[in-house]
Design an enzyme around this catalytic site. Structure first.
Site, PDB file in Angstrom:
ATOM      1  N   GLU A 195      21.308  -5.791  60.448  1.00  0.00           N
ATOM      2  CA  GLU A 195      20.382  -4.825  61.116  1.00  0.00           C
ATOM      3  C   GLU A 195      20.489  -5.490  62.526  1.00  0.00           C
ATOM      4  O   GLU A 195      20.350  -4.471  63.616  1.00  0.00           O
ATOM      5  CB  GLU A 195      19.058  -4.816  60.719  1.00  0.00           C
ATOM      6  N   GLU A 226      19.780  -6.430  49.738  1.00  0.00           N
ATOM      7  CA  GLU A 226      18.687  -5.772  49.816  1.00  0.00           C
ATOM      8  C   GLU A 226      18.369  -5.336  48.104  1.00  0.00           C
ATOM      9  O   GLU A 226      17.417  -5.667  47.571  1.00  0.00           O
ATOM     10  CB  GLU A 226      18.078  -4.574  50.678  1.00  0.00           C
TER      11      GLU A 226
HETATM   12  C1  1HE Z   1      17.226 -18.766  53.044  1.00  0.00           C
HETATM   13  C2  1HE Z   1      17.827 -17.346  53.377  1.00  0.00           C
HETATM   14  C3  1HE Z   1      16.946 -16.198  53.506  1.00  0.00           C
HETATM   15  C4  1HE Z   1      19.175 -19.118  53.061  1.00  0.00           C
HETATM   16  N1  1HE Z   1      15.671 -16.522  53.548  1.00  0.00           N
HETATM   17  N2  1HE Z   1      16.042 -18.675  53.182  1.00  0.00           N
HETATM   18  N3  1HE Z   1      19.141 -12.266  52.520  1.00  0.00           N
HETATM   19  C5  1HE Z   1      19.983 -12.464  51.581  1.00  0.00           C
HETATM   20  O1  1HE Z   1      19.690 -12.159  50.548  1.00  0.00           O
HETATM   21  C6  1HE Z   1      20.916 -13.473  51.903  1.00  0.00           C
HETATM   22  C7  1HE Z   1      20.523 -14.833  51.228  1.00  0.00           C
HETATM   23  N4  1HE Z   1      21.242 -16.186  51.539  1.00  0.00           N
HETATM   24  C8  1HE Z   1      22.387 -16.218  50.999  1.00  0.00           C
HETATM   25  O2  1HE Z   1      22.912 -15.535  50.208  1.00  0.00           O
HETATM   26  C9  1HE Z   1      23.123 -17.435  51.216  1.00  0.00           C
HETATM   27  O3  1HE Z   1      22.282 -18.449  51.887  1.00  0.00           O
HETATM   28  C10 1HE Z   1      24.070 -17.466  52.573  1.00  0.00           C
HETATM   29  C11 1HE Z   1      25.533 -16.729  51.871  1.00  0.00           C
HETATM   30  C12 1HE Z   1      23.592 -16.795  53.659  1.00  0.00           C
HETATM   31  C13 1HE Z   1      24.574 -18.818  52.837  1.00  0.00           C
HETATM   32  O4  1HE Z   1      25.229 -19.745  51.692  1.00  0.00           O
HETATM   33  P1  1HE Z   1      25.131 -21.366  51.997  1.00  0.00           P
HETATM   34  O5  1HE Z   1      25.763 -21.731  50.714  1.00  0.00           O
HETATM   35  O6  1HE Z   1      25.628 -21.754  53.330  1.00  0.00           O
HETATM   36  O7  1HE Z   1      23.674 -21.784  52.206  1.00  0.00           O
HETATM   37  P2  1HE Z   1      22.373 -21.993  51.097  1.00  0.00           P
HETATM   38  O8  1HE Z   1      22.539 -23.344  50.430  1.00  0.00           O
HETATM   39  O9  1HE Z   1      22.129 -20.590  50.195  1.00  0.00           O
HETATM   40  O10 1HE Z   1      21.004 -21.937  52.123  1.00  0.00           O
HETATM   41  C14 1HE Z   1      20.786 -23.073  52.758  1.00  0.00           C
HETATM   42  C15 1HE Z   1      19.309 -23.129  52.991  1.00  0.00           C
HETATM   43  O11 1HE Z   1      18.734 -21.798  53.809  1.00  0.00           O
HETATM   44  C16 1HE Z   1      18.455 -23.014  51.649  1.00  0.00           C
HETATM   45  O12 1HE Z   1      17.179 -23.588  52.020  1.00  0.00           O
HETATM   46  P3  1HE Z   1      17.126 -25.225  51.255  1.00  0.00           P
HETATM   47  O13 1HE Z   1      15.625 -25.384  51.730  1.00  0.00           O
HETATM   48  O14 1HE Z   1      17.395 -24.919  50.009  1.00  0.00           O
HETATM   49  O15 1HE Z   1      18.241 -25.968  51.969  1.00  0.00           O
HETATM   50  C17 1HE Z   1      18.137 -21.500  51.493  1.00  0.00           C
HETATM   51  O16 1HE Z   1      17.091 -21.230  50.571  1.00  0.00           O
HETATM   52  C18 1HE Z   1      18.049 -21.030  52.696  1.00  0.00           C
HETATM   53  N5  1HE Z   1      18.113 -19.691  53.013  1.00  0.00           N
HETATM   54  N6  1HE Z   1      19.032 -17.609  53.492  1.00  0.00           N
HETATM   55  C19 1HE Z   1      15.147 -17.876  53.586  1.00  0.00           C
HETATM   56  N7  1HE Z   1      17.517 -14.960  53.700  1.00  0.00           N
HETATM   57  C20 1HE Z   1      13.603  -6.462  57.671  1.00  0.00           C
HETATM   58  S1  1HE Z   1      14.272  -6.131  56.089  1.00  0.00           S
HETATM   59  C21 1HE Z   1      15.745  -6.950  56.007  1.00  0.00           C
HETATM   60  C22 1HE Z   1      16.138  -7.513  54.528  1.00  0.00           C
HETATM   61  C23 1HE Z   1      16.890  -8.259  54.273  1.00  0.00           C
HETATM   62  O17 1HE Z   1      17.486  -8.884  55.364  1.00  0.00           O
HETATM   63  S2  1HE Z   1      17.275  -8.637  52.592  1.00  0.00           S
HETATM   64  C24 1HE Z   1      18.477 -10.058  52.724  1.00  0.00           C
HETATM   65  C25 1HE Z   1      18.234 -11.369  52.633  1.00  0.00           C
END
Ligand code: 1HE
Length: 264
Positions: A118, A138
């Protein structure tokens, strides 16, 4: 050489200035540049605080990904009214990008997902390195887009493709994104920022009134009925051509001082 821009921002954002180009970097790589409230407010503040003399912005992400979208850890406690206010916060911030002072080039790599997509959709030009991929997870998180995605993405890729992305979790690569309208330019790994910077310079070299017309009038004319659109276009075109900057540029061309159009 880039220097820090004196705009107070949270640690999750870095603002720099390089001549007429301002650069905004998402700087929360440890959370994959997930967008928390503080960052969204910072983005709004950046785009409303650009100093005079800036002609274009480049927006990029630090680390392996452009942005993982909404910071999901902030979502747990929110009720309906807070959810509406939160979406409004994103809408306001991203409007300041799309309808702000100057055009914005987004440089994308890795995940460009959910709210990250977005955010990218609010920019005017998108340069995607080959590592970039687009998704709207989402649906699988039990939520819905809230950062203007329902308004901007169908205008880029169509309602049917956005539905498919949300319903089935389909992702698009940077290359596929070029075919469907998300990627404006494809770049090799590590080359996206230089490409974005080069495009931003070309944009900043345009007459400011032309950039204003392209940013502010064009998308609105495209939403109008044709007769209204022709009228606004005629007025906008008359205003732009009457500007002294346009007169100088036309004279330069007619007197053989300006470059010709060439194949790029
Ligand atoms: C996060 C987030 C996040 C990572 N919010 N903390 N977005 C999603 O559904 C995407 C969610 N994220 C992922 O699918 C993956 O993190 C990635 C593909 C982007 C990257 O993967 P990777 O293996 O490089 O990283 P990771 O190990 O998954 O994440 C590293 C850290 O970032 C980890 O935290 P840690 O404390 O365990 O190290 C994750 O929890 C954190 N992290 N993404 C919070 N999104 C206005 S409305 C909009 C609605 C949306 O955007 S919905 C889509 C949300």
């Amino acid at each position: 050489m880039a220097e820090r821009l004196a705009i107070r921002l949270p640690d999750s954002l870095i603002a720099e200035r390089d001549g007429a180009i301002a650069v905004l970097r998402l700087n929360r790589p440890q959370k994959r540049n997930a967008l928390d409230d503080e960052t969204i407010i910072g983005i709004e503040h950046f785009f409303t605080s650009l100093p005079d003399g800036i002609g274009a912005v480049v927006m990029a992400g630090e680390g392996e990904h452009f942005s993982a979208g909404l910071d999901l850890s902030e979502l747990e406690e929110r009720d309906v009214a807070q959810g509406i206010a939160h979406s409004g916060l994103w809408h306001r911030a991203f409007e300041k990008i799309q309808f702000g002072k100057v055009p914005v080039v987004a440089v994308l790599h890795g995940a460009v997902v959910g709210g990250g997509l977005e955010l990218a959709a609010a920019a005017h030009v998108r340069v995607a390195e080959r590592s970039a991929y687009y998704a709207l997870p989402e649906g699988s998180r039990g939520i819905y887009v809230g950062g203007g995605g329902s308004v901007r993405l169908p205008r880029l890729i169509g309602v049917a493709r956005m539905m498919d992305m949300m319903l089935t979790g389909r992702t698009y690569s940077a290359e596929e994104g070029e075919r469907i309208g998300l990627t404006t330019y494809l770049a090799d790994p590590g080359k996206g920022f230089a490409k974005g910077r080069e495009l931003a310079q070309r944009i900043a070299d345009n007459a400011p009134l032309t950039n204003f017309a392209v940013m502010q009038a064009l998308p609105r004319i495209a939403e109008m009925d044709p007769q209204g659109g022709y009228a606004v276009e005629a007025i906008m075109s008359a205003i732009a051509q009457a500007d002294p900057d346009a007169k100088t540029r036309l004279k330069d061309f007619l007197e053989k001082r300006a470059p010709k159009v060439t194949r790029s």
